[in-house]
Scaffold this active site. Structure first.
Site, short mmCIF file in Angstrom:
data_model
loop_
_atom_site.label_atom_id
_atom_site.label_comp_id
_atom_site.label_asym_id
_atom_site.label_seq_id
_atom_site.Cartn_x
_atom_site.Cartn_y
_atom_site.Cartn_z
N GLY A 163 27.20 -138.17 -20.02
CA GLY A 163 27.10 -139.41 -20.80
C GLY A 163 26.07 -139.33 -21.90
O GLY A 163 25.57 -140.35 -22.36
N GLU A 199 18.73 -124.83 -24.25
CA GLU A 199 19.66 -124.21 -25.18
C GLU A 199 19.06 -124.22 -26.57
O GLU A 199 18.27 -125.12 -26.90
CB GLU A 199 20.96 -125.04 -25.27
CG GLU A 199 21.95 -124.75 -24.21
CD GLU A 199 23.19 -125.64 -24.29
OE1 GLU A 199 23.26 -126.55 -25.16
OE2 GLU A 199 24.08 -125.44 -23.46
N HIS A 207 31.38 -131.01 -32.91
CA HIS A 207 31.80 -130.97 -31.51
C HIS A 207 33.32 -130.74 -31.51
O HIS A 207 34.08 -131.59 -31.97
CB HIS A 207 31.44 -132.29 -30.82
CG HIS A 207 31.95 -132.41 -29.41
ND1 HIS A 207 31.13 -132.56 -28.32
CD2 HIS A 207 33.21 -132.37 -28.91
CE1 HIS A 207 31.87 -132.61 -27.22
NE2 HIS A 207 33.14 -132.51 -27.56
N GLU A 274 34.33 -128.09 -23.76
CA GLU A 274 33.62 -128.63 -24.93
C GLU A 274 32.78 -127.53 -25.58
O GLU A 274 32.07 -126.79 -24.88
CB GLU A 274 32.73 -129.80 -24.52
CG GLU A 274 33.54 -130.98 -23.99
CD GLU A 274 32.74 -132.28 -23.90
OE1 GLU A 274 33.35 -133.33 -24.01
OE2 GLU A 274 31.50 -132.21 -23.73
N GLU A 286 30.04 -127.41 -22.16
CA GLU A 286 30.36 -127.88 -20.80
C GLU A 286 31.86 -128.03 -20.63
O GLU A 286 32.62 -128.02 -21.61
CB GLU A 286 29.67 -129.22 -20.49
CG GLU A 286 30.19 -130.38 -21.30
CD GLU A 286 29.85 -131.74 -20.66
OE1 GLU A 286 29.55 -131.81 -19.45
OE2 GLU A 286 29.90 -132.73 -21.40
N ASN A 288 34.75 -130.61 -18.81
CA ASN A 288 35.04 -131.86 -18.11
C ASN A 288 36.30 -131.67 -17.28
O ASN A 288 37.33 -131.26 -17.81
CB ASN A 288 35.22 -133.01 -19.09
CG ASN A 288 33.92 -133.42 -19.74
OD1 ASN A 288 33.86 -133.71 -20.91
ND2 ASN A 288 32.82 -133.39 -18.99
N ARG A 290 38.55 -133.57 -15.84
CA ARG A 290 39.28 -134.83 -15.68
C ARG A 290 40.03 -135.12 -16.98
O ARG A 290 39.87 -134.39 -17.94
CB ARG A 290 38.28 -135.96 -15.42
CG ARG A 290 37.22 -135.96 -16.52
CD ARG A 290 36.32 -137.15 -16.49
NE ARG A 290 35.13 -136.95 -17.31
CZ ARG A 290 35.06 -137.12 -18.61
NH1 ARG A 290 36.11 -137.52 -19.29
NH2 ARG A 290 33.94 -136.91 -19.28
N ARG A 336 37.58 -145.54 -31.08
CA ARG A 336 37.23 -146.25 -29.84
C ARG A 336 36.82 -147.67 -30.21
O ARG A 336 35.90 -147.87 -31.03
CB ARG A 336 36.07 -145.58 -29.12
CG ARG A 336 36.41 -144.22 -28.59
CD ARG A 336 35.33 -143.75 -27.63
NE ARG A 336 35.56 -142.37 -27.25
CZ ARG A 336 34.99 -141.76 -26.22
NH1 ARG A 336 34.13 -142.43 -25.46
NH2 ARG A 336 35.25 -140.51 -25.94
P1 ADP Z 1 26.93 -134.81 -21.88
O1 ADP Z 1 27.59 -134.17 -20.70
O2 ADP Z 1 25.75 -135.66 -21.52
O3 ADP Z 1 27.91 -135.50 -22.79
P2 ADP Z 1 26.94 -132.41 -23.58
O4 ADP Z 1 26.38 -131.12 -23.15
O5 ADP Z 1 28.43 -132.54 -23.57
O6 ADP Z 1 26.28 -133.60 -22.73
O7 ADP Z 1 26.44 -132.75 -25.04
C1 ADP Z 1 26.70 -134.00 -25.65
C2 ADP Z 1 26.40 -133.93 -27.13
O8 ADP Z 1 25.02 -133.56 -27.35
C3 ADP Z 1 27.20 -132.89 -27.89
O9 ADP Z 1 28.46 -133.37 -28.28
C4 ADP Z 1 26.30 -132.66 -29.09
O10 ADP Z 1 26.41 -133.75 -29.99
C5 ADP Z 1 24.90 -132.71 -28.48
N1 ADP Z 1 24.42 -131.36 -28.06
C6 ADP Z 1 24.59 -130.79 -26.84
N2 ADP Z 1 24.07 -129.54 -26.80
C7 ADP Z 1 23.55 -129.30 -28.02
C8 ADP Z 1 22.87 -128.17 -28.63
N3 ADP Z 1 22.62 -127.06 -27.95
N4 ADP Z 1 22.49 -128.29 -29.93
C9 ADP Z 1 22.72 -129.43 -30.63
N5 ADP Z 1 23.36 -130.51 -30.12
C10 ADP Z 1 23.77 -130.47 -28.83
#
Ligand code: ADP
Length: 450
Positions: A163, A199, A207, A274, A286, A288, A290, A336
């Site tokens: 989230g 990271e 994304h 993702e 990551e 997902n 689902r 959305r």
């Molecule tokens: P969550 O599971 O909380 O949604 P994510 O790992 O999917 O977390 O990351 C959500 C968002 O955070 C990504 O879509 C991106 O916008 C930002 N983000 C995540 N990792 C990075 C990264 N290494 N560098 C820059 N932005 C990131």
């Protein structure tokens, strides 16, 4: 085939699942909290069971009660939707222990992907490129050494995170240890697990994600990709498919790597890989396990009903398509629609006094709203998804304009103006896909100055 399906969810996705069941001749059981007896999908299900109080912990997250509801109604399967228990490995295990079918992957895979450290490890092993980052979990003892390998700025993330919560950017080594400590405390508080990892913080990525389906026996396919870069507080606001302006020779190997990874682990059901995309490179962040909120854009460009496929796979029918039968046709964008103040983003629950949903060729409004529906305060603010499909991205944007003009929701505040007057009129967005910071750092700042 599944005979009777319990839908362990609410809102638009519950209605979406009912529709797929009707198409397949599956009977349905709806469940609802005491704040939700007015939900639209309850009018279409065969049976409905009240499962407790408004607080989700006492209803939509209560595994025991949901299993009891399945038992008393004689349901033979459960679809978790998204959110709530959809990525809860214990739930999927308990469903199967009760002799029911869980519409989703095996608990082992939910667990593997639910911990982002193990997910990244598994993806590296499967040859999927990941963001340069820490190895294993980060502790106060190893943080500095790990950080030196990654470089600054870096991002501390919770292994069990979701989230968009629990992420911290660290610019300099002096700030590292206090930030790791704070991130661990926050992770423990929010996710009941204090493990964190790091990271490289990518400066201006997009994304981009890949939709997959696996049959659980080592066969898998992809349904191409989506761009979900327009985000606020790491939460998606608008999504499109396919992800624009990425050359086939860069995209195809990633699509294939996702399929291979699913085949290797014998992944079952729908899933999404993702990635961040920067300088023509993909970096896995990551998976997902689902159906996603934004799945309709993929349905529009492929003509494949993802929820129907989930139900068929769970019923043991395998995959209905071969990869070479799946093609991208045109472009689709989803807005959305949230019940929130478009300026402050504060939730705006209340009674929908009037509603008109747009329509027409290539226009889809997935929503559970109806006139006089009272939106409860207890759940998230998503009240619908407006999706348009056309031959080109430009045509989709024009169609969305028209459809957002037609979409009338009165009685509550919505983010329709954000989509119509800010995003879809922005020349940069209309020209090409923007990065993950664009909405917050450019569009919303510009609006603040006005
Ligand atoms: P969550 O599971 O909380 O949604 P994510 O790992 O999917 O977390 O990351 C959500 C968002 O955070 C990504 O879509 C991106 O916008 C930002 N983000 C995540 N990792 C990075 C990264 N290494 N560098 C820059 N932005 C990131």
């Amino acid at each position: 085939m599944i005979k009777k399906l319990l839908i362990a969810n609410r809102g638009e996705i519950a209605l979406r699942i009912v529709r797929a069941c009707k198409q397949l001749g599956i009977q349905t059981v709806g469940v609802y909290s005491t704040a939700d007896d007015n939900l639209m999908h309850l009018r279409f299900v065969d049976e409905a069971v009240c499962i407790g109080k408004p607080n989700a912990n006492q209803s939509y997250l209560n595994i025991d009660t949901i299993l009891t509801a399945a038992e008393i109604t004689g349901a033979d399967a459960i679809h978790p939707g998204y959110g709530f228990l959809s990525e809860n490995a214990e739930f999927s295990e308990r469903v199967e222990e009760a002799g029911l079918t869980f519409v989703g992957p095996e608990a082992e895979h939910i667990r593997l992907m639910g911990n982002k450290i193990s997910a990244i490890h598994a993806m590296k092993k499967a040859g999927v490129p990941t963001v340069p980052g820490s190895v294993g979990s980060v502790t106060l003892a190893n943080a500095e050494a790990q950080a030196k390998n990654i470089g600054f700025p870096l991002l501390i993330k919770a292994a069990a995170g979701g989230g968009g919560r629990g992420m911290r950017v660290v610019e300099r080594i002096e700030h590292l240890l206090p930030q790791v400590q704070a991130a661990k405390q926050e992770a423990e508080l929010w996710f009941g697990d204090d493990s964190v990892y790091m990271e490289r913080y990518l400066k201006n990525p997009r994304h981009v994600e890949v939709q997959v389906l696996g049959d659980g026996n080592g066969n898998a396919l992809h349904l191409f990709d989506r761009d979900c870069s327009l985000q606020r507080r790491h939460q998606k606001v608008l999504e499109e498919a396919p992800a624009p302006d990425i050359a086939d020779d860069i995209k195809t190997p990633i699509l294939q790597a996702c399929v291979r990874a699913c085949e290797q682990i014998k992944y079952r059901g729908a899933g999404t890989f993702e990635f961040l995309y920067e300088d023509e490179q993909f970096f896995f962040i990551e998976m997902n396990t689902r159906v996603q909120v934004e799945h309709p854009v993929t349905e529009m460009i492929t003509g494949i009903d993802i929820v129907v496929e989930q139900l068929k796979i769970a019923s043991g029918y395998g995959l209905s398509y071969h990869q070479d039968e799946i093609n991208v046709r045109g472009h689709a964008i989803e807005c959305r629609i949230n019940a929130e103040d478009p300026m402050t983003f504060m939730p705006s629950p209340g009674v929908v006094t009037n509603l008109f949903a747009p329509n027409g060729c290539g226009v889809r409004f997935d929503s559970h709203l109806y006139p006089n529906y009272a939106i409860p305060t207890f759940y998230d603010s998503l009240i619908g998804k407006l999706i348009c499909h056309a031959q080109t991205r430009q045509q989709v944007i024009a169609k969305l304009h028209q459809s957002l003009d037609e979409l009338i929701i009165t009685g509550i505040k919505t983010n329709i103006p954000l989509h119509r007057d800010m995003i879809l009129t922005d020349p940069n967005f209309c020209e090409k896909a923007q990065n993950i910071h664009y909405l917050e750092n450019h569009l919303l700042k510009k609006a603040d100055k006005k």
